[in-house]
Write an enzyme that holds these catalytic residues in place. Structure first.
Site, mmCIF file in Angstrom:
data_model
loop_
_atom_site.group_PDB
_atom_site.id
_atom_site.type_symbol
_atom_site.label_atom_id
_atom_site.label_comp_id
_atom_site.label_asym_id
_atom_site.label_seq_id
_atom_site.Cartn_x
_atom_site.Cartn_y
_atom_site.Cartn_z
ATOM 1 C CE LYS A 58 -3.306 -2.362 2.609
ATOM 2 N NZ LYS A 58 -4.718 -2.519 1.404
ATOM 3 C CG MET B 20 3.935 7.488 6.101
ATOM 4 S SD MET B 20 2.672 9.258 5.881
ATOM 5 C CE MET B 20 3.498 9.886 4.733
ATOM 6 N N PRO B 21 4.193 3.766 2.821
ATOM 7 C CG PRO B 21 6.385 3.123 1.559
ATOM 8 C CD PRO B 21 6.080 4.061 2.621
ATOM 9 C CE1 TYR B 22 1.470 -2.752 7.891
ATOM 10 C CE2 TYR B 22 -0.390 -3.260 6.035
ATOM 11 C CZ TYR B 22 0.090 -3.347 7.156
ATOM 12 O OH TYR B 22 -0.641 -5.350 8.356
ATOM 13 C CE1 TYR C 34 5.903 2.413 11.257
ATOM 14 C CE2 TYR C 34 3.937 1.828 11.299
ATOM 15 C CZ TYR C 34 4.753 2.522 11.423
ATOM 16 O OH TYR C 34 4.575 3.585 12.118
#
Lengths: 67, 67, 67, 67, 67, 67
Positions: free
Chosen positions: B7, C1-3, C41
């Protein structure tokens, strides 16, 4: 380092409401678990009513039937 | 049979970059765990900056504040 | 801000292999999209072979049948 | 209270097909586990072929290569 | 019919804290979007520190390094 | 290449029931969308009743209250 995913039907959620959800859930994780706000990620998914099912029917069909 | 979900915020990721992410993570799973590339699925979600929160605010607000 | 979420079957992945997966995918997001490592993350889920299905059967059954 | 998420590539799934998927999976959870249909949520995600990878390439590329 | 997934590291979250998280996020969805509490599902995932990565390292390694 | 995730509370789901869920959902995706069974992945998550919330309370508390 919490990660929160909120899924709701896509029915006109405003930018201001999204901000309130993000602020609220970030505060909650600080209050309950002491998680620093800077480390909390929140992702909101807005799902088309055709793509959300409950009780074996889509929300689109359900809304028509109930209204 | 790995399944990977990536994501990122929706800010102009190109088709070529997506190919590189998919190739890279599939290779990584082969190198580290010996997973056959044909069995690795990768799904990339691009999330609107209004719908991604960090530090209790949306990325939209954060980008304006920081820039 | 990757997940990033990586799901694999629970079949003896070591702590060192997990570190390699996390390091590798974080580096990949930096190389391809310029994402700062501190903001990425990664969550690894190890799934019991009874709980993972492919081809209409569990991986437990598949492993026995194929071996 | 089951929650089911179905991810497929975005290639013209119709509203009627979505209804069938939702009805079918809700019935399955009742038949196998006795879960009351009113408590089962189903969310269908349609993923662009550029954003779905298998075998280290996007489905977009794969479809062109194979056809 | 919201669905919320909260992921935190597995570091001794108590049953009482889980209740507070569930109550709080359910209330938030009612306050901001008017969602009826009976329709809100919340799933909490506790992730081993070996399986959570940030900054390219596991939380296990990070905790040792920082403390 | 569908990917399906089924989440239910962890209350004694047997290996045989898991097989039925996996077989059933794989068949459904073939019947409705023509997806080849070999390409369908299913992951079942069993969630502790302390970690699943509905109506603002955990399923653990709800079960005690209702029974």
């Amino acid at each position: 380092m919490p990660y929160v995913n909120i899924k709701v039907t896509k029915e006109g959620v405003t930018a201001e409401q999204k901000e309130k959800l993000i602020r609220g859930v970030t505060q909650l994780l600080f209050d309950v678990l002491g998680k620093k706000p800077q480390t909390t990620y929140v992702v909101i998914d807005e799902v088309e009513t055709d793509n959300w099912g409950v009780g074996g029917e889509t929300v689109t069909v359900r809304r028509k039937r109930v209204s």
